[in-house]
Design a protein around this motif. Structure first.
Motif, PDB file in Angstrom:
ATOM      1  N   ALA A  55       0.895  -1.251   0.057  1.00 52.00           N
ATOM      2  CA  ALA A  55      -0.002  -0.076  -0.037  1.00 52.00           C
ATOM      3  C   ALA A  55       1.097   1.304   0.119  1.00 52.00           C
ATOM      4  O   ALA A  55       0.537   2.083  -0.578  1.00 52.00           O
ATOM      5  CB  ALA A  55      -0.963  -0.018   1.200  1.00 52.00           C
ATOM      6  N   GLN A  56       1.988   1.232   0.757  1.00 51.48           N
ATOM      7  CA  GLN A  56       2.857   2.419   0.778  1.00 51.48           C
ATOM      8  C   GLN A  56       3.322   2.547  -0.514  1.00 51.48           C
ATOM      9  O   GLN A  56       3.590   3.590  -1.026  1.00 51.48           O
ATOM     10  CB  GLN A  56       3.859   2.056   1.847  1.00 51.48           C
ATOM     11  N   THR A  57       3.880   1.409  -0.992  1.00 45.69           N
ATOM     12  CA  THR A  57       4.612   1.644  -2.398  1.00 45.69           C
ATOM     13  C   THR A  57       3.720   2.077  -3.516  1.00 45.69           C
ATOM     14  O   THR A  57       4.095   2.754  -4.397  1.00 45.69           O
ATOM     15  CB  THR A  57       5.174   0.008  -2.945  1.00 45.69           C
ATOM     16  N   GLY A  60      -0.732   4.524   1.087  1.00 49.60           N
ATOM     17  CA  GLY A  60      -0.866   5.046   2.387  1.00 49.60           C
ATOM     18  C   GLY A  60      -0.500   6.560   2.795  1.00 49.60           C
ATOM     19  O   GLY A  60      -0.196   7.262   2.049  1.00 49.60           O
ATOM     20  N   SER A  61      -0.981   6.815   3.931  1.00 52.20           N
ATOM     21  CA  SER A  61      -0.837   8.247   4.277  1.00 52.20           C
ATOM     22  C   SER A  61      -0.889   8.278   6.015  1.00 52.20           C
ATOM     23  O   SER A  61      -1.141   7.370   6.470  1.00 52.20           O
ATOM     24  CB  SER A  61      -2.055   9.213   3.632  1.00 52.20           C
ATOM     25  N   ARG A  62      -0.537   9.288   6.420  1.00 55.42           N
ATOM     26  CA  ARG A  62      -0.818   9.677   7.806  1.00 55.42           C
ATOM     27  C   ARG A  62      -2.292   9.015   8.529  1.00 55.42           C
ATOM     28  O   ARG A  62      -2.467   8.746   9.520  1.00 55.42           O
ATOM     29  CB  ARG A  62      -0.543  11.011   8.456  1.00 55.42           C
ATOM     30  N   ALA A 115      -5.442   2.358   9.822  1.00 55.56           N
ATOM     31  CA  ALA A 115      -6.434   1.447   9.075  1.00 55.56           C
ATOM     32  C   ALA A 115      -6.043   0.564   8.193  1.00 55.56           C
ATOM     33  O   ALA A 115      -6.295  -0.551   8.314  1.00 55.56           O
ATOM     34  CB  ALA A 115      -7.573   2.491   8.240  1.00 55.56           C
ATOM     35  N   LEU A 116      -4.807   0.863   7.396  1.00 55.69           N
ATOM     36  CA  LEU A 116      -4.275   0.022   6.461  1.00 55.69           C
ATOM     37  C   LEU A 116      -3.611  -1.344   7.459  1.00 55.69           C
ATOM     38  O   LEU A 116      -3.564  -2.448   6.998  1.00 55.69           O
ATOM     39  CB  LEU A 116      -3.152   0.615   5.637  1.00 55.69           C
ATOM     40  N   LYS A 117      -2.920  -0.884   8.495  1.00 50.56           N
ATOM     41  CA  LYS A 117      -1.910  -1.725   9.313  1.00 50.56           C
ATOM     42  C   LYS A 117      -3.185  -2.512   9.826  1.00 50.56           C
ATOM     43  O   LYS A 117      -2.768  -4.062  10.371  1.00 50.56           O
ATOM     44  CB  LYS A 117      -1.472  -1.047  10.358  1.00 50.56           C
ATOM     45  N   THR A 118      -4.254  -2.036  10.451  1.00 51.80           N
ATOM     46  CA  THR A 118      -5.245  -2.781  11.191  1.00 51.80           C
ATOM     47  C   THR A 118      -5.905  -3.911   9.913  1.00 51.80           C
ATOM     48  O   THR A 118      -6.082  -5.220  10.217  1.00 51.80           O
ATOM     49  CB  THR A 118      -6.369  -2.060  11.725  1.00 51.80           C
ATOM     50  N   GLY A 119      -6.269  -3.284   9.076  1.00 49.92           N
ATOM     51  CA  GLY A 119      -6.659  -4.241   7.730  1.00 49.92           C
ATOM     52  C   GLY A 119      -5.627  -5.361   7.286  1.00 49.92           C
ATOM     53  O   GLY A 119      -6.280  -6.298   7.175  1.00 49.92           O
ATOM     54  N   ALA A 120      -4.407  -5.260   7.188  1.00 57.55           N
ATOM     55  CA  ALA A 120      -3.385  -6.093   7.071  1.00 57.55           C
ATOM     56  C   ALA A 120      -3.427  -7.157   8.172  1.00 57.55           C
ATOM     57  O   ALA A 120      -3.346  -8.367   7.880  1.00 57.55           O
ATOM     58  CB  ALA A 120      -1.963  -5.145   6.915  1.00 57.55           C
ATOM     59  N   GLY A 121      -3.466  -6.843   9.402  1.00 57.97           N
ATOM     60  CA  GLY A 121      -3.524  -7.630  10.491  1.00 57.97           C
ATOM     61  C   GLY A 121      -4.712  -8.584  10.534  1.00 57.97           C
ATOM     62  O   GLY A 121      -4.534  -9.704  10.669  1.00 57.97           O
ATOM     63  N   VAL A 122      -5.805  -8.083  10.141  1.00 57.41           N
ATOM     64  CA  VAL A 122      -6.972  -8.849  10.152  1.00 57.41           C
ATOM     65  C   VAL A 122      -7.128  -9.801   9.023  1.00 57.41           C
ATOM     66  O   VAL A 122      -7.550 -10.893   8.976  1.00 57.41           O
ATOM     67  CB  VAL A 122      -8.373  -7.603   9.960  1.00 57.41           C
TER      68      VAL A 122
END
Length: 223
Positions: free
Chosen positions: A181-183, A187-189, A194-201
């Motif tokens: 997502a960052q690449t 991604g953004s501040r 939300a992206l990290k939570t989504g990745a974990g889930v």
């Protein structure tokens, strides 16, 4: 132009991100298909047959399946080559190891390379076990995926290999999805949490979904 993009660090990271997302889409579909094993041999074997007839009569028998396999092979090779070359580039840029490791580096981040190697070896074993039957235990039965899966997870080593690989997959997805997502500029501040939570889930659901199959066989729910 393509060569220039490929030679750049950003280009290789982009190739890694796109190929990783292609494999992730396949994994989601593969996990959902695997869970059909809980509905019995008839439905699971019918699902295995359907995979070979997708697209008929426009597509010939197994053509769609082979097309998917070719796309996956290209994605896996592109992902692995990009990861290796980026790793070598990183080592050349930092020939001496850091005296102090970054305290914020997660376990998944530190084990991405080893996780990739484990998954690469698992893919080879998985194909030899349930696709070609080369290393399959109990007598491989062509066209009977339900029986073949039960055979595999009726052995202790089949369960160990699969579960360890799925745990490595979960860690790989947890970090890889956020990194992709960052690449790709998603991604953004404001979206990082939300992206990290989504990745974990997503990693948790895929890991649990895949491991549910050997657990079902071990507990006798699938037999």
């Amino acid at each position: 132009m393509a060569r220039t993009v490929w030679d750049s660090t950003v280009g290789k990271k982009t190739v890694m991100a796109i190929s990783g997302l292609i494999m992730l889409l396949y994994l989601v579909a593969h996990m959902i298909g695997n869970l059909k094993i809980y509905f019995g041999a008839g439905e699971f074997n019918a699902y295995g047959h359907w995979l070979r007839t997708v697209g008929e009569p426009f597509m010939h028998y197994e053509w769609t399946l082979w097309l998917i396999r070719v796309v996956l092979v290209v994605a896996v090779v592109a992902h692995a080559v990009s990861a290796y070359q980026l790793s070598r580039r990183d080592i050349k840029a930092r020939p001496a190891k850091y005296v102090h490791r970054k305290p914020r580096a997660s376990y998944a981040t530190r084990t991405m390379r080893w996780g990739g190697i484990i998954l690469g070896l698992f893919i080879v074993w998985h194909i030899l076990d349930l696709t070609t039957g080369t290393v399959h235990s109990g007598g491989f039965q062509e066209g009977h995926p339900y029986q073949n899966v039960v055979d595999t997870f009726s052995t202790w080593y089949g369960n160990v290999i699969y579960i360890v690989a799925m745990l490595a997959l979960g860690l790989h997805i947890r970090h890889g999805f956020w990194s992709a997502a960052q690449t790709l500029g998603a991604g953004s501040r404001t979206r990082d949490r939300a992206l990290k939570t989504g990745a974990g889930v997503l990693a948790l659901l895929l890991t649990a979904g895949f491991i549910a199959v050997p657990v079902g066989v071990m507990t006798g729910v699938v037999s």
